[in-house]
Design a protein around this motif. Structure first.
Motif, PDB file in Angstrom:
ATOM      1  N   PHE A 162     -74.123  -8.454  19.675  1.00 55.08           N
ATOM      2  CA  PHE A 162     -74.665  -9.564  19.268  1.00 55.08           C
ATOM      3  C   PHE A 162     -73.901 -10.204  17.988  1.00 55.08           C
ATOM      4  N   PHE A 163     -73.748  -9.265  16.931  1.00 55.81           N
ATOM      5  CA  PHE A 163     -73.040  -9.663  15.921  1.00 55.81           C
ATOM      6  C   PHE A 163     -71.622 -10.045  16.244  1.00 55.81           C
ATOM      7  N   ILE A 164     -70.964  -9.588  17.013  1.00 66.63           N
ATOM      8  CA  ILE A 164     -69.524 -10.035  17.339  1.00 66.63           C
ATOM      9  C   ILE A 164     -69.674 -11.380  18.076  1.00 66.63           C
ATOM     10  N   ARG A 165     -70.557 -11.611  19.008  1.00 71.55           N
ATOM     11  CA  ARG A 165     -70.555 -12.932  19.699  1.00 71.55           C
ATOM     12  C   ARG A 165     -70.970 -13.968  18.620  1.00 71.55           C
ATOM     13  N   ASP A 166     -72.138 -13.489  17.452  1.00 63.41           N
ATOM     14  CA  ASP A 166     -72.343 -14.589  16.535  1.00 63.41           C
ATOM     15  C   ASP A 166     -71.165 -14.977  15.732  1.00 63.41           C
ATOM     16  N   LEU A 167     -70.462 -13.854  15.557  1.00 68.27           N
ATOM     17  CA  LEU A 167     -69.209 -14.131  14.577  1.00 68.27           C
ATOM     18  C   LEU A 167     -68.230 -14.776  15.175  1.00 68.27           C
ATOM     19  N   PHE A 168     -67.974 -14.765  16.396  1.00 70.19           N
ATOM     20  CA  PHE A 168     -66.801 -15.603  17.049  1.00 70.19           C
ATOM     21  C   PHE A 168     -67.378 -17.136  17.122  1.00 70.19           C
ATOM     22  N   THR A 169     -68.625 -17.090  17.294  1.00 71.46           N
ATOM     23  CA  THR A 169     -69.362 -18.615  17.557  1.00 71.46           C
ATOM     24  C   THR A 169     -69.191 -19.445  16.226  1.00 71.46           C
ATOM     25  N   ARG A 170     -69.357 -18.588  15.347  1.00 70.27           N
ATOM     26  CA  ARG A 170     -68.858 -19.321  13.921  1.00 70.27           C
ATOM     27  C   ARG A 170     -67.526 -19.451  13.538  1.00 70.27           C
ATOM     28  N   LEU A 171     -66.873 -18.499  13.944  1.00 69.39           N
ATOM     29  CA  LEU A 171     -65.480 -18.957  13.829  1.00 69.39           C
ATOM     30  C   LEU A 171     -64.756 -20.063  14.654  1.00 69.39           C
ATOM     31  N   GLN A 172     -65.346 -20.325  15.681  1.00 68.06           N
ATOM     32  CA  GLN A 172     -64.845 -21.502  16.486  1.00 68.06           C
ATOM     33  C   GLN A 172     -65.516 -22.721  16.115  1.00 68.06           C
ATOM     34  N   ILE A 173     -66.890 -22.769  15.830  1.00 63.38           N
ATOM     35  CA  ILE A 173     -67.516 -23.968  15.762  1.00 63.38           C
ATOM     36  C   ILE A 173     -67.518 -24.387  14.084  1.00 63.38           C
ATOM     37  N   GLY A 174     -67.539 -23.449  13.155  1.00 63.52           N
ATOM     38  CA  GLY A 174     -67.655 -23.899  11.827  1.00 63.52           C
ATOM     39  C   GLY A 174     -66.750 -24.323  11.208  1.00 63.52           C
ATOM     40  N   GLY A 175     -66.718 -24.895   9.792  1.00 62.75           N
ATOM     41  CA  GLY A 175     -65.592 -25.426   9.350  1.00 62.75           C
ATOM     42  C   GLY A 175     -64.821 -24.181   8.493  1.00 62.75           C
ATOM     43  N   ILE A 176     -64.128 -24.494   7.493  1.00 62.51           N
ATOM     44  CA  ILE A 176     -63.180 -23.578   6.881  1.00 62.51           C
ATOM     45  C   ILE A 176     -64.036 -22.478   6.127  1.00 62.51           C
ATOM     46  N   GLU A 177     -65.183 -22.861   5.470  1.00 60.20           N
ATOM     47  CA  GLU A 177     -65.770 -21.758   4.815  1.00 60.20           C
ATOM     48  C   GLU A 177     -66.472 -20.873   5.876  1.00 60.20           C
ATOM     49  N   PHE A 178     -67.079 -21.318   7.022  1.00 58.08           N
ATOM     50  CA  PHE A 178     -67.534 -20.430   8.001  1.00 58.08           C
ATOM     51  C   PHE A 178     -66.659 -19.621   8.570  1.00 58.08           C
ATOM     52  N   LYS A 179     -65.498 -20.102   8.955  1.00 61.27           N
ATOM     53  CA  LYS A 179     -64.252 -19.426   9.375  1.00 61.27           C
ATOM     54  C   LYS A 179     -63.934 -18.364   8.778  1.00 61.27           C
ATOM     55  N   ASN A 180     -63.836 -18.508   7.294  1.00 61.77           N
ATOM     56  CA  ASN A 180     -63.170 -17.420   6.467  1.00 61.77           C
ATOM     57  C   ASN A 180     -64.211 -16.503   6.421  1.00 61.77           C
ATOM     58  N   LYS A 181     -65.603 -16.776   6.195  1.00 64.10           N
ATOM     59  CA  LYS A 181     -66.818 -15.775   6.117  1.00 64.10           C
ATOM     60  C   LYS A 181     -66.856 -14.998   7.171  1.00 64.10           C
ATOM     61  N   ALA A 182     -66.434 -15.678   8.275  1.00 71.52           N
ATOM     62  CA  ALA A 182     -66.672 -14.952   9.840  1.00 71.52           C
ATOM     63  C   ALA A 182     -65.499 -13.994   9.978  1.00 71.52           C
ATOM     64  N   LEU A 183     -64.284 -14.379   9.532  1.00 75.37           N
ATOM     65  CA  LEU A 183     -63.245 -13.459   9.544  1.00 75.37           C
ATOM     66  C   LEU A 183     -63.281 -12.200   8.576  1.00 75.37           C
ATOM     67  N   GLU A 184     -63.800 -12.633   7.427  1.00 74.09           N
ATOM     68  CA  GLU A 184     -63.874 -11.540   6.327  1.00 74.09           C
ATOM     69  C   GLU A 184     -65.047 -10.436   6.985  1.00 74.09           C
ATOM     70  N   SER A 185     -66.201 -10.791   7.741  1.00 75.41           N
ATOM     71  CA  SER A 185     -66.932 -10.006   8.341  1.00 75.41           C
ATOM     72  C   SER A 185     -66.285  -9.176   9.416  1.00 75.41           C
ATOM     73  N   LEU A 186     -65.524  -9.940  10.117  1.00 72.24           N
ATOM     74  CA  LEU A 186     -64.671  -9.026  11.231  1.00 72.24           C
ATOM     75  C   LEU A 186     -63.823  -8.054  10.869  1.00 72.24           C
ATOM     76  N   LEU A 187     -63.144  -8.347   9.594  1.00 75.70           N
ATOM     77  CA  LEU A 187     -62.151  -7.400   9.060  1.00 75.70           C
ATOM     78  C   LEU A 187     -62.811  -6.120   8.391  1.00 75.70           C
ATOM     79  N   HIS A 188     -64.059  -6.541   7.913  1.00 74.72           N
ATOM     80  CA  HIS A 188     -65.039  -5.640   7.379  1.00 74.72           C
ATOM     81  C   HIS A 188     -65.445  -4.581   8.557  1.00 74.72           C
ATOM     82  N   LEU A 189     -65.849  -5.065   9.536  1.00 74.82           N
ATOM     83  CA  LEU A 189     -66.135  -4.529  10.872  1.00 74.82           C
ATOM     84  C   LEU A 189     -65.075  -3.378  11.310  1.00 74.82           C
ATOM     85  N   LEU A 190     -63.803  -4.239  11.537  1.00 76.86           N
ATOM     86  CA  LEU A 190     -62.668  -3.477  11.893  1.00 76.86           C
ATOM     87  C   LEU A 190     -62.408  -2.133  10.875  1.00 76.86           C
ATOM     88  N   ASP A 191     -62.649  -2.669   9.760  1.00 71.29           N
ATOM     89  CA  ASP A 191     -62.060  -1.563   8.687  1.00 71.29           C
ATOM     90  C   ASP A 191     -63.199  -0.380   8.819  1.00 71.29           C
TER      91      ASP A 191
END
Length: 582
Positions: A162-191
Motif C-alpha cells: 500500500f505504501f509503495i502504491r500510494d507513493l507512486f500515485t503521489r509521484l505521478q499526480i502531485g506537483g513538485i513538492e509532492f514528487k520530491n517528498k514521494a521520492l525522499e520517502s522512496l529513497l528512505h525505504l530503499l536505504d
C-alpha cells in the motif's frame, strides 16, 4: 431550461466558489457541472466532432468521479485537494466554450476555437489519467493516506504494498513538492530495507520513475529519481532487470554524459550494475554509450571513473563492442587509469586490459604501443589485492608473446622476484600464472639464483591436479630454474622436495598421472654437468628404480633421464641386474 441556460446557471454558481472550499463542496460543484456539460456537449451546433470526443471523456470522468466519491476516505487524500480545483477549472473552461458553440452559425475565429477545444480536451484527459491512477492504486480506500508514514520494520507485506502504491500515485499526480517528498520517502525505504527493492520493482511504476530522469523535469526531482534508479539497478537481479526492461539504460547514459557530478556518479553505478548482466551489455552500443563511458573514465570524478571502467570491463566481453572500444580510444585511457586511478579503478582497468589483451593480436599491439607492459609491471609491485594481481599478471602473460615485451620482462629483477613471491605465497591462480611466465621468459642465471627459494613451492604445485595446466607450468618453471648449478645443488639438499619428486615418479601414484613432468625435473637435475653428489642423492632416494620402470613403460624422456642419472653403462647394468633379482 435549454442547455445553454443550464450551463450559464452552473457557471454562475461555480465561479463564486472560493479556491479554499472543502473537497465535498468542490465535488458537488463538479458533479453539477458535469451533468450539464454531458447534455450540452451533445447539443453543440458547431465543431460537433470535437464535442463528441469531449462528451466521451466527460462520460468517463463522470464514472471516475462517482467511483472515487464512493470511497470512504477519498476526502482525506491530499492529492484530491489539488486535483479537484484543477478539474473544476477545466470544466469551467468547457462550459464557456459550450456556450459559444451552441449556435450553428459560429462567427468567431474557427482556428482559435479549435485550439481552445483541443487544449480543454487535453486537460480533461490529464484529469482522467490522474483520477484513474488514484482509483487503481487503492489508496483512496485507506484512512492512513493522509501522511506518507514509513512502514515500520515489522510491517506486513500488505502495508508495504500500500505504501509503495500510494507513493507512486503521489509521484505521478502531485506537483513538485509532492514528487520530491514521494521520492525522499522512496529513497528512505530503499536505504532502510534492502529487500524492498524487489517489491518496489513489482508494485511501483518504474517506467514513470525513469521518465523523471528526463532533462525537462525539475533538478531536485531528477537528482532524487537518479539516485532511486541507481539503487534499484544495483540492489538485486529482479529490480535491475526491471530498470533495464523499462528503458533505463538510455536515460542513465545521457545523465552520465551531461548531468551534474553527483548525478553522474549515481548514473555510472547504475550503468555498471546493468551491464554486469551479459544479456544487457549489448545495449550500450545501441545507445551510443561506448564513447560516453570512455569520456567518463577520462574526465569523471574518482567515483564515476571506477564505475565507468567497470562498465567498460563488462561490455568488453561483447565482440562487436570490442571494436568500438578500439576505435573510440579506450586503450590509452585504460592504461592511464592503471597509474592514476584508485585501487578499485586500477583493479577494473587491469581486468579490462587483461580481457582485451587475450582477445587478439590487434589489441595486444595497441597495449604494447601505449607502454602498457611497463605500467602493468609498476602496478604489480604496488597492489596487495590478489584479484587485482591476478588480472595484472594475466594481462602481462598475454602480452609476453611480443619480443619487446619478453625482453622487458626477462631483464627486470624486481618483476622476476615478484613472480617468485607469488609462487611461494600467492593463491593457486597467481601461482599458476607466475609459474607459466617463469617457464616462458629468458631469465638470467643471476635472477634464477635470486628466486631459487621458490623451487620447493613449485614441487608442491606439481602435485596439484587442478587447475588444469598447473602441473605442467610448475614442472617447466622448475626445470628452467634447475639449469643453474647452484639451484641444482640446493634442490637435492631439500629432502622434502626430493621425496615428493620420488613419490610423483612412482607408477602407482595416481595423483600425478602424467609422469612426463617429474621425469622432466629429474632430467633437469642430472643434466648440465651435475655433480656426482646430486646423482647419488637422487639414487639414494629411489629415483633410479622408478625411472627404470617408467622407461619400460615408454614414458617420454624417462630413458634419457635414466642414462644421465646412471652416469655410465656399467652402473646402469649393475642397477638393472639388482632390480631384476629383486
Amino acid at each position: 431550461m435549454n442547455p445553454a441556460a443550464a450551463v450559464a446557471a452552473a457557471v454562475a454558481t461555480t465561479t463564486t466558489t472560493p479556491p479554499s472550499s472543502s473537497p465535498q463542496t468542490l465535488l458537488s460543484l463538479i458533479t453539477n457541472l458535469l451533468s450539464v456539460l454531458l447534455l450540452s456537449s451533445l447539443t453543440a451546433k458547431s465543431f460537433t466532432g470535437r464535442w463528441q470526443t469531449i462528451h466521451s471523456k466527460l462520460t468517463s470522468l463522470s464514472s471516475s468521479v462517482s467511483s472515487f466519491s464512493s470511497s470512504p476516505h477519498w476526502s482525506e487524500n491530499p492529492l484530491i485537494h489539488s486535483l479537484l480545483p484543477s478539474l473544476l477549472s477545466t470544466l469551467h473552461r468547457l462550459s464557456s466554450l459550450s456556450d459559444l458553440c451552441s449556435l450553428s452559425d459560429f462567427s468567431g475565429g474557427k482556428l482559435h476555437m479549435q485550439s481552445d477545444l483541443d487544449m480543454a480536451s487535453a486537460s480533461l484527459s490529464h484529469s482522467l489519467h490522474d483520477l484513474d491512477l488514484l482509483l487503481r492504486s487503492g489508496v483512496l480506500h485507506q484512512s492512513n493516506a493522509i501522511v506518507l508514514s514509513q512502514p515500520g520494520p515489522c510491517s506486513s507485506k500488505q502495508d508495504l504494498v500500500f505504501f509503495i502504491r500510494d507513493l507512486f500515485t503521489r509521484l505521478q499526480i502531485g506537483g513538485i513538492e509532492f514528487k520530491n517528498k514521494a521520492l525522499e520517502s522512496l529513497l528512505h525505504l530503499l536505504d532502510r530495507d534492502e529487500k524492498s527493492a524487489s517489491l518496489v520493482a513489482k508494485e511501483g511504476n518504474i517506467g514513470y520513475l525513469i521518465h523523471l530522469l528526463d532533462f525537462n523535469h525539475n533538478k531536485s526531482i531528477r537528482e532524487h529519481a537518479t539516485t532511486a534508479v541507481s539503487v534499484l539497478a544495483s540492489e538485486n537481479d529482479e529490480s535491475r532487470k526491471c530498470v533495464f526492461e523499462e528503458g533505463g539504460l538510455g536515460p542513465l547514459l545521457r545523465i552520465l554524459d551531461t548531468g551534474s557530478m553527483p548525478m553522474k556518479e549515481k548514473a555510472s553505478a547504475a550503468v555498471e550494475a546493468i551491464t554486469a548482466d551479459p544479456e544487457n551489455s549489448w545495449a550500450v552500443s545501441a545507445y551510443g554509450g561506448v564513447s560516453v563511458l570512455i569520456e567518463a573514465c577520462r574526465s569523471g570524478s574518482v567515483v564515476t571513473q571506477s564505475h565507468a571502467v567497470g562498465a567498460i570491463r563488462n561490455v568488453a566481453y561483447v565482440e562487436e563492442i570490442k571494436n568500438s572500444l578500439a576505435e573510440e580510444g579506450a586503450v590509452p585511457v585504460l592504461i592511464q587509469l592503471l597509474v592514476s586511478g584508485t585501487s578499485s579503478t586500477q583493479a577494473k582497468a587491469a581486468n579490462c586490459i587483461s580481457l582485451l589483451a587475450s582477445s587478439g593480436e590487434y589489441f595486444r599491439a595497441l597495449i604494447v604501443q601505449q607502454r602498457g607492459v611497463q605500467r602493468l609491471m609498476v602496478l604489480i609491485q604496488e597492489v596487495s589485492n590478489p584479484i587485482t594481481s591476478e588480472h595484472v599478471l594475466r594481462a602481462i602473460s598475454s602480452l609476453s608473446g611480443f619480443d619487446s615485451s619478453t625482453r622487458i620482462l626477462s631483464s627486470s629483477t624486481a618483476f622476476i622476484t615478484k613472480l617468485g613471491e607469488f609462487i611461494k605465497h600467492g593463491n593457486v591462480l597467481l601461482q599458476q600464472i607466475s609459474a607459466s611466465l617463469l617457464a616462458s621468459l629468458s631469465i638470467s642465471d643471476g635472477n634464477k639464483r635470486a628466486i631459487g627459494d621458490c623451487m620447493g613451492s613449485l614441487v608442491k604445485l606439481m602435485e596439484s591436479p587442478k587447475p588444469v595446466g598447473l602441473q605442467e607450468s610448475a614442472a617447466e618453471a622448475l626445470s628452467s630454474l634447475l639449469t643453474v648449478r647452484s639451484n641444482r645443488k640446493e634442490f637435492v639438499r631439500d629432502e622434502k622436495s626430493v621425496m615428493r619428486l620420488v613419490q610423483m615418479l612412482d607408477p602407482k601414484n595416481e595423483v600425478v598421472q602424467c609422469k612426463i613432468f617429474p621425469v622432466m625435473v629429474v632430467a633437469a637435475v642430472v643434466g648440465g654437468g651435475t655433480s656426482q653428489g646430486c646423482r647419488k642423492r637422487l639414487m639414494a632416494a629411489g629415483v633410479h628404480h622408478h625411472l627404470q620402470r617408467l622407461s619400460e613403460m615408454n614414458v617420454a624422456g624417462a630413458n634419457k633421464a635414466l642414462q644421465r642419472l646412471s652416469g655410465n653403462r656399467l652402473i646402469n647394468t649393475i642397477f638393472s641386474r639388482r632390480t631384476w633379482r629383486e
